[in-house]
Design an enzyme around this catalytic site. Structure first.
Site, short mmCIF file in Angstrom:
data_model
loop_
_atom_site.label_atom_id
_atom_site.label_comp_id
_atom_site.label_asym_id
_atom_site.label_seq_id
_atom_site.Cartn_x
_atom_site.Cartn_y
_atom_site.Cartn_z
N LYS A 125 0.84 -0.77 -0.34
CA LYS A 125 0.10 -0.15 -0.11
C LYS A 125 1.24 1.35 -0.09
O LYS A 125 0.81 2.24 -0.62
CB LYS A 125 -1.05 0.04 1.29
CG LYS A 125 -1.76 -1.00 1.14
CD LYS A 125 -2.63 -1.46 -0.02
CE LYS A 125 -3.72 -2.60 0.65
NZ LYS A 125 -3.10 -3.64 1.19
N LYS A 160 -8.42 1.64 3.67
CA LYS A 160 -8.39 0.56 3.79
C LYS A 160 -7.00 -0.16 5.22
O LYS A 160 -5.91 0.91 5.22
CB LYS A 160 -8.45 -0.26 2.74
CG LYS A 160 -6.64 0.52 1.67
CD LYS A 160 -6.94 0.26 0.48
CE LYS A 160 -5.77 1.00 -0.47
NZ LYS A 160 -5.70 0.77 -2.14
N ARG A 210 -5.14 -5.02 -12.62
CA ARG A 210 -3.71 -6.14 -12.52
C ARG A 210 -2.81 -5.48 -13.83
O ARG A 210 -3.02 -5.99 -14.93
CB ARG A 210 -4.09 -7.06 -11.83
CG ARG A 210 -2.52 -7.67 -11.85
CD ARG A 210 -1.46 -7.05 -10.76
NE ARG A 210 -2.14 -6.97 -9.66
CZ ARG A 210 -2.66 -8.06 -8.66
NH1 ARG A 210 -2.34 -9.14 -8.73
NH2 ARG A 210 -2.83 -7.67 -7.56
N ARG A 225 -9.58 -5.92 -13.05
CA ARG A 225 -11.42 -6.74 -11.71
C ARG A 225 -12.17 -5.83 -11.40
O ARG A 225 -13.06 -5.35 -10.75
CB ARG A 225 -10.30 -7.35 -10.82
CG ARG A 225 -9.18 -8.03 -11.35
CD ARG A 225 -7.97 -8.14 -10.46
NE ARG A 225 -7.68 -7.22 -10.14
CZ ARG A 225 -6.52 -6.41 -9.22
NH1 ARG A 225 -5.92 -6.71 -8.41
NH2 ARG A 225 -5.83 -5.63 -9.49
N ARG A 233 -15.52 -3.45 -4.52
CA ARG A 233 -14.31 -4.09 -4.56
C ARG A 233 -14.06 -4.63 -6.03
O ARG A 233 -15.47 -5.49 -6.13
CB ARG A 233 -14.00 -5.05 -3.08
CG ARG A 233 -14.00 -4.53 -1.97
CD ARG A 233 -13.87 -4.92 -0.69
NE ARG A 233 -15.08 -6.49 -0.83
CZ ARG A 233 -14.83 -7.15 0.06
NH1 ARG A 233 -13.83 -7.76 0.37
NH2 ARG A 233 -15.92 -7.59 0.26
N ASP A 273 -1.76 -1.85 -9.20
CA ASP A 273 -2.83 -1.86 -9.18
C ASP A 273 -3.40 -0.76 -9.75
O ASP A 273 -2.93 0.59 -9.29
CB ASP A 273 -3.26 -2.28 -8.05
CG ASP A 273 -3.81 -3.68 -7.60
OD1 ASP A 273 -3.51 -4.58 -8.30
OD2 ASP A 273 -3.77 -3.64 -6.85
N GLU A 281 -1.93 0.34 -5.75
CA GLU A 281 -1.17 -0.20 -4.82
C GLU A 281 -0.10 -1.05 -6.31
O GLU A 281 -0.13 -1.07 -7.16
CB GLU A 281 -1.76 -1.20 -4.54
CG GLU A 281 -3.24 -1.19 -3.35
CD GLU A 281 -3.51 -2.57 -3.02
OE1 GLU A 281 -3.08 -3.32 -2.80
OE2 GLU A 281 -4.61 -2.37 -2.38
N ASN A 283 2.41 -4.27 -5.44
CA ASN A 283 2.33 -6.23 -4.90
C ASN A 283 3.43 -6.09 -4.89
O ASN A 283 3.87 -6.70 -6.80
CB ASN A 283 0.42 -6.43 -5.28
CG ASN A 283 -0.81 -6.00 -5.46
OD1 ASN A 283 -1.23 -6.20 -3.60
ND2 ASN A 283 -0.88 -5.20 -6.31
#
Length: 313
Positions: A125, A160, A210, A225, A233, A273, A281, A283
């Site tokens: 994050k 979050k 992604r 997504r 979400r 993301d 984000e 990852n």
């Protein structure tokens, strides 16, 4: 090469979508020796990092019999050419201890990807703060007054935790501020836990994209997504539907700016993301979506990844 995968239990893999499975299958197809072990199997003994490791044979079978595992052997991890760190979060202290052991193993001769130190240095994050030119307004704090002021300024905000995965613990608070206090208190544990808040990005209805970056270069397709129903979400684990699509000009701009920087730091594989035009984000622990992109577009993501592993080793 001898490639060892530090992963969660193989019996739990869903082979129709698991990215680590796709990596293993591609490595085995090329004639590399494939091994697997779990973090709990590692130990530091007399200065040497060791683990109970099994040689894995890919059978080509279905969900119940896709691999055969030889009896585990106690092996010094320095004997491998490459270790691929594919353990899923939670990124707790046990995870951190594992990265310390892997970092010692690096000094004993094995290449670890992603770099254990780089994983520790890049909270999934918080890392976006290093690339703020690509982010929407964001605040990270445990201070309720600051969080309330951020919401008052932006009106529609996502809250979050910093250590969540799969969309867990994510809340949207609109301009009416319904349950704002309760959400802040719950996520921040009454001010004891640092959390993140970001201005809501309406383009989430078109998907949380992604973008995979391998060896500093973006895969030419993202997996959008898309949230379903009233869900905010898009995470697949939260019921989102994955739709592969070519990178937009903005997607490519973000990936080509960030990817080489992260690769230079030892992050061979990252999952960016992006919602709309904004990075949300970075990852680095065990990025996924290999199979969904390959199945929908024909682009061989696992082949691109093993190419990069061979070059890095």
């Amino acid at each position: 090469m001898k490639i060892a995968f530090l992963a969660d239990p193989l019996a739990n893999f869903k082979i129709y979508k698991d990215s680590t499975y796709a990596m293993m299958a591609e490595a085995a197809k090329r004639g590399h020796e494939v091994y697997a072990f779990q973090q709990r199997h590692m130990a530091l003994e007399n200065g040497i990092v060791r683990a109970w490791v099994s040689r894995i044979t890919m059978t080509g079978g279905g969900q119940e019999d896709w691999y055969e595992a030889a009896p585990s052997e106690d092996v010094a991890l320095g004997e491998f050419d490459v270790i691929l760190e594919r353990k899923d979060p939670p990124f707790d202290m046990e995870y951190v201890y594992g990265t310390y052991l892997l970092q010692l193993a690096e000094k004993q001769g094995v290449k670890v990807l992603n770099s254990p130190q780089a994983i520790r240095d890049h909270n999934e994050k918080l890392s976006i703060a290093q690339f703020s030119q690509f982010t929407s307004p964001t605040i990270v704090t445990s201070d309720e007054t600051r969080l309330r002021a951020f919401h008052a300024e932006h009106g529609d905000v996502i809250f979050k935790p910093l250590d969540g995965m799969g969309g867990t613990g994510i809340f949207r608070v609109k301009a009416d501020a319904l349950n704002l206090g309760s959400i802040i208190e719950t996520l921040s544990q009454n001010g004891r836990q640092t959390i993140m808040a970001q201005r809501y990005i309406p383009e989430i209805v078109k998907g949380d994209k992604r973008i995979l970056v391998i060896g500093g270069k973006p895969v030419p397709f993202s997996l959008a997504r898309i949230p379903q129903g009233s869900e905010v979400r898009g995470n697949l684990a939260a019921g989102g539907i994955g739709v592969a699509q070519p990178l937009t000009e903005r997607d490519r701009e973000i990936a080509e700016a960030i990817g080489p920087v992260l690769a230079e730091r030892g992050l061979l594989l990252v999952g960016l993301d992006v919602i709309g035009d904004y990075l949300t984000e970075v990852n680095v622990t065990s990025p996924t979506c290999f199979q969904e992109i390959t199945q929908q577009t024909g682009f061989q993501v696992a082949a691109m990844f093993i190419d990069a592993v061979e070059q890095a080793a």
